[in-house]
Design an enzyme around this catalytic site. Structure first.
Site, PDB file in Angstrom:
ATOM      1  N   LYS A   1       0.832  -1.013   0.154  1.00 17.78           N
ATOM      2  CA  LYS A   1      -0.015   0.129  -0.025  1.00 17.78           C
ATOM      3  C   LYS A   1       0.762   1.143  -0.128  1.00 17.78           C
ATOM      4  O   LYS A   1       0.415   2.227  -0.541  1.00 17.78           O
ATOM      5  CB  LYS A   1      -1.047   0.065   1.167  1.00 17.78           C
ATOM      6  CG  LYS A   1      -0.492   0.320   2.699  1.00 17.78           C
ATOM      7  CD  LYS A   1      -1.571   0.805   3.756  1.00 17.78           C
ATOM      8  CE  LYS A   1      -1.061   1.526   4.920  1.00 17.78           C
ATOM      9  NZ  LYS A   1      -0.401   0.348   5.652  1.00 17.78           N
TER      10      LYS A   1
ATOM     11  N   HIS B   1       1.292  -3.878  14.898  1.00 15.37           N
ATOM     12  CA  HIS B   1       1.987  -2.883  14.033  1.00 15.37           C
ATOM     13  C   HIS B   1       2.043  -1.536  14.909  1.00 15.37           C
ATOM     14  O   HIS B   1       0.942  -1.273  15.513  1.00 15.37           O
ATOM     15  CB  HIS B   1       0.942  -2.338  12.774  1.00 15.37           C
ATOM     16  CG  HIS B   1       1.819  -1.550  12.015  1.00 15.37           C
ATOM     17  ND1 HIS B   1       2.302  -0.271  12.329  1.00 15.37           N
ATOM     18  CD2 HIS B   1       1.947  -1.579  10.495  1.00 15.37           C
ATOM     19  CE1 HIS B   1       2.630   0.345  11.074  1.00 15.37           C
ATOM     20  NE2 HIS B   1       2.737  -0.532  10.263  1.00 15.37           N
TER      21      HIS B   1
ATOM     22  N   SER C   1       2.417   3.878  12.237  1.00 16.56           N
ATOM     23  CA  SER C   1       3.624   4.298  11.293  1.00 16.56           C
ATOM     24  C   SER C   1       4.089   5.849  11.904  1.00 16.56           C
ATOM     25  O   SER C   1       3.617   6.529  12.424  1.00 16.56           O
ATOM     26  CB  SER C   1       2.821   4.698  10.148  1.00 16.56           C
ATOM     27  OG  SER C   1       3.581   4.729   8.833  1.00 16.56           O
TER      28      SER C   1
ATOM     29  N   GLY D   1       6.273   0.377  10.511  1.00 11.56           N
ATOM     30  CA  GLY D   1       6.488   1.659  11.287  1.00 11.56           C
ATOM     31  C   GLY D   1       7.958   2.026  11.354  1.00 11.56           C
ATOM     32  O   GLY D   1       8.239   3.045  11.989  1.00 11.56           O
TER      33      GLY D   1
ATOM     34  N   GLU E   1       6.633  -6.098   7.957  1.00 11.37           N
ATOM     35  CA  GLU E   1       6.036  -5.349   7.001  1.00 11.37           C
ATOM     36  C   GLU E   1       6.528  -3.995   6.938  1.00 11.37           C
ATOM     37  O   GLU E   1       5.556  -3.292   7.022  1.00 11.37           O
ATOM     38  CB  GLU E   1       4.445  -5.368   7.472  1.00 11.37           C
ATOM     39  CG  GLU E   1       4.046  -6.938   7.307  1.00 11.37           C
ATOM     40  CD  GLU E   1       2.671  -6.912   8.236  1.00 11.37           C
ATOM     41  OE1 GLU E   1       2.101  -5.859   8.573  1.00 11.37           O
ATOM     42  OE2 GLU E   1       1.994  -8.254   8.152  1.00 11.37           O
ATOM     43  N   PRO E   2       7.591  -3.575   6.543  1.00  5.96           N
ATOM     44  CA  PRO E   2       7.896  -2.298   6.283  1.00  5.96           C
ATOM     45  C   PRO E   2       7.482  -1.721   5.041  1.00  5.96           C
ATOM     46  O   PRO E   2       7.330  -2.477   3.955  1.00  5.96           O
ATOM     47  CB  PRO E   2       9.613  -2.533   6.204  1.00  5.96           C
ATOM     48  CG  PRO E   2       9.932  -3.986   5.582  1.00  5.96           C
ATOM     49  CD  PRO E   2       8.669  -4.734   6.362  1.00  5.96           C
ATOM     50  N   GLY E   3       7.152  -0.505   5.231  1.00  4.57           N
ATOM     51  CA  GLY E   3       6.586   0.245   3.729  1.00  4.57           C
ATOM     52  C   GLY E   3       7.430   1.322   3.707  1.00  4.57           C
ATOM     53  O   GLY E   3       8.382   1.135   2.916  1.00  4.57           O
ATOM     54  N   ARG E   4       7.123   2.214   4.150  1.00  8.45           N
ATOM     55  CA  ARG E   4       8.028   3.751   4.402  1.00  8.45           C
ATOM     56  C   ARG E   4       9.517   3.472   4.207  1.00  8.45           C
ATOM     57  O   ARG E   4      10.166   3.995   3.423  1.00  8.45           O
ATOM     58  CB  ARG E   4       7.690   4.573   5.608  1.00  8.45           C
ATOM     59  CG  ARG E   4       7.619   5.886   5.580  1.00  8.45           C
ATOM     60  CD  ARG E   4       7.477   6.480   6.724  1.00  8.45           C
ATOM     61  NE  ARG E   4       6.012   6.626   7.314  1.00  8.45           N
ATOM     62  CZ  ARG E   4       5.271   7.400   6.726  1.00  8.45           C
ATOM     63  NH1 ARG E   4       5.594   8.341   5.947  1.00  8.45           N
ATOM     64  NH2 ARG E   4       3.963   7.491   6.964  1.00  8.45           N
TER      65      ARG E   4
ATOM     66  N   TYR F   1       3.673   6.597   0.554  1.00 10.21           N
ATOM     67  CA  TYR F   1       2.174   7.016   0.575  1.00 10.21           C
ATOM     68  C   TYR F   1       2.181   8.702  -0.330  1.00 10.21           C
ATOM     69  O   TYR F   1       1.552   9.442   0.244  1.00 10.21           O
ATOM     70  CB  TYR F   1       1.831   7.263   2.080  1.00 10.21           C
ATOM     71  CG  TYR F   1       1.907   6.072   2.827  1.00 10.21           C
ATOM     72  CD1 TYR F   1       1.264   4.930   2.654  1.00 10.21           C
ATOM     73  CD2 TYR F   1       3.268   6.108   3.751  1.00 10.21           C
ATOM     74  CE1 TYR F   1       1.272   3.804   3.489  1.00 10.21           C
ATOM     75  CE2 TYR F   1       3.299   4.622   4.622  1.00 10.21           C
ATOM     76  CZ  TYR F   1       2.351   3.687   4.213  1.00 10.21           C
ATOM     77  OH  TYR F   1       2.359   2.503   4.933  1.00 10.21           O
TER      78      TYR F   1
HETATM   79  C1  LIG Z   1       0.447   0.442   6.279  1.00 10.26           C
HETATM   80  C2  LIG Z   1       0.981  -0.928   6.982  1.00 10.26           C
HETATM   81  C3  LIG Z   1       2.170  -1.208   7.072  1.00 10.26           C
HETATM   82  C4  LIG Z   1       3.321  -0.240   6.651  1.00 10.26           C
HETATM   83  O1  LIG Z   1       3.590   0.643   7.552  1.00 10.26           O
HETATM   84  P1  LIG Z   1       4.988   1.504   7.349  1.00 10.26           P
HETATM   85  O2  LIG Z   1       4.731   2.521   8.607  1.00 10.26           O
HETATM   86  O3  LIG Z   1       4.814   2.156   5.946  1.00 10.26           O
HETATM   87  O4  LIG Z   1       6.132   0.682   7.534  1.00 10.26           O
HETATM   88  C5  LIG Z   1       2.616  -2.682   7.415  1.00 10.26           C
HETATM   89  N1  LIG Z   1       1.669  -3.424   7.803  1.00 10.26           N
HETATM   90  C6  LIG Z   1       0.354  -3.102   7.745  1.00 10.26           C
HETATM   91  C7  LIG Z   1      -0.660  -4.193   8.227  1.00 10.26           C
HETATM   92  C8  LIG Z   1      -0.113  -1.869   7.394  1.00 10.26           C
HETATM   93  O5  LIG Z   1      -1.401  -1.494   7.522  1.00 10.26           O
END
Ligand SMILES: *Cc1c(COP(=O)(O)O)cnc(C)c1O
Length: 435
Positions: A69, A197, A200, A237, A274-277, A390
């Site tokens: 996402k 989680h 973020s 996060g 689950e790293p995103g950012r 994002y």
């Molecule tokens: C948004 C989200 C993430 C990613 O979070 P970041 O803060 O970008 O690392 C990971 N897991 C879940 C379930 C999320 O909703």
């Protein structure tokens, strides 16, 4: 030279000695002779590689499942696929997207605790088994709609010190966790582990410690009920830039001892995150063009010792992106966006207080409330760094404004390093990021 390896893996090789910023300058120079001054991105795929190597060094026990996402660009996903990460998908479309790149379902976690029934069925039909839940209703839906789910219980965390709090919306309390484990047993469902989680933009690494300790508690409850849980998912996060209050390594220095204490290696649990950012924020630079300008004048001026004009002469710039486009995170207060002036500054140039507005006709569409910049003209460019998370993924075309083009680049050394990692199919900490 533009390389096209697969349908969704197009980028330009950087010439030796050039970096992404040089490509920004080049695009801007090309635009001076034309009217086309649309906002654009330059994304450095080598930066994603550097983050991956940094992850492997700092969290050697934890396999990253990238949160789609955050930025669902197919080129980004292809880069991560090549590096061997897993993927956190939250919807049917995200699962489709990741599977279209040939990712096996064992590398996918369906990490949305509240899913539409038809999408649970889709996951079932396409072999996606790992999925999170945090309620009894979800357990009943999964029992009816999925043949072979491997469930991961999402627990709540104390996210009071995060910028975007997620435990208001998701996560079971410890007390509820026991009830959910019992209910799952009755329904004959398989619970393979625990996730959380911390929110973020987490500013307190102790949140991870507490959540890891709580997760261990749930593992022990599970064992009492006869579950053999094997997966710990420490969520996202992690910061995407070093400008954040805490560096990634300051956080992992707290996480690692907590993992070793509550989930020692001989405990036999696989750990994922689950790293995103973290992976994408710093790879993207956005260039926006000033399309309109206003000067608000009042009397009395002077300047302080830093060269900031202390008058009430404030400037308003309107640029061709905004909070309904790339800057929707601005209203959440996560990243402080600071514009960088592209035009070379003269040595003693004065700085004026200014506001930067987005291009829509909406009053909320303000990117920067107040900053000091040398005076700019219509047609000049402003740059924003760390714009990969994002931004594009969350942007709309409100008011008919289209999303900026993205130019992907990578150095040859980064490419070679990626190929080596792909060959080993695991991140090796001996690999050094390219200079
Ligand atoms: C948004 C989200 C993430 C990613 O979070 P970041 O803060 O970008 O690392 C990971 N897991 C879940 C379930 C999320 O909703």
């Amino acid at each position: 030279m533009t390389m096209t390896l697969f349908d969704h893996f197009k980028f330009t090789f950087l010439d030796d000695g050039f970096c992404a910023r040089d490509i920004v300058d080049q695009k801007i120079n090309e635009s001076t002779s034309s009217d086309d001054k649309d906002a654009f991105y330059v994304a450095d795929l080598g930066d994603i590689l550097k983050k991956h190597l940094r992850w492997a060094r700092a969290l050697p026990r934890v396999t990253p499942f990238y949160a789609v996402k955050c930025n669902d660009s197919q080129t980004v996903l292809r880069t991560l696929e090549t590096l061997g990460t897993g993927f956190d998908c939250a919807s049917k479309t995200e699962i489709q997207l990741v599977q279209s790149l040939g990712v096996e379902s064992s590398r996918i976690i369906y990490a949305n605790p509240c899913k539409q029934v038809s999408q649970i069925k889709y996951a079932s039909a396409h072999g996606v088994q790992m999925m999170t839940f945090d309620s009894e209703v979800e357990l009943m839906k999964v029992a009816r709609s999925h043949d072979n789910a491997k469930l991961v219980l999402r627990i709540a965390t104390d996210d009071s010190k995060a910028v975007c709090r997620l435990s208001v919306k998701f996560g079971a309390t410890l007390k509820n966790s026991r009830l959910l484990l019992e209910r799952a047993k009755e329904l004959g469902l398989d619970i393979i582990g625990v996730s959380f989680h911390v929110g973020s933009g987490c500013t307190d690494p102790e949140t991870y410690t507490q959540a890891i300790a709580d997760a261990r508690c749930v593992f022990d409850m599970g064992a009492e009920l006869g579950y053999n849980m094997t997966l710990l998912d420490i969520g996202g996060g992690f910061p995407g830039t070093d400008k954040f209050k805490l560096t990634f390594e300051e956080i992992t220095a707290v996480i690692n001892p907590a993992l070793d204490k509550y989930f020692p290696a001989d405990f036999g649990v696989r750990i994922i995150a689950e790293p995103g950012r973290f992976y994408v924020a710093s790879a993207y630079t956005l260039a926006v063009n000033i399309i309109a300008k206003k000067v608000n004048m009042k009397e009395q001026s002077g300047s302080d010792d830093k060269g900031n004009v202390t008058s009430d002469r404030t400037l308003m710039y309107y640029v061709n992106d905004g909070i309904y486009g790339s800057f929707q995170d601005v209203i959440r207060g996560y990243e402080h966006v600071t514009p960088i002036v592209h035009k070379k500054m003269k040595p003693d140039e004065l700085m004026y207080p200014c506001t930067i507005w987005g291009h829509t006709c909406n009053d909320l569409d303000r990117i920067v409330e107040l900053c000091n910049l040398p005076e700019q003209q219509v047609g000049d460019w402003l740059l924003f760094e760390n714009m990969g998370a994002y931004t594009v993924a969350a942007s709309s075309t409100f008011n008919g404004f289209q999303k900026p083009d993205i130019h992907y680049v990578m150095s040859r050394s980064a490419w070679q390093c990626m190929q080596q990692i792909h060959g080993h199919c695991k991140c090796e900490s001996t690999l050094e990021p390219p200079a």
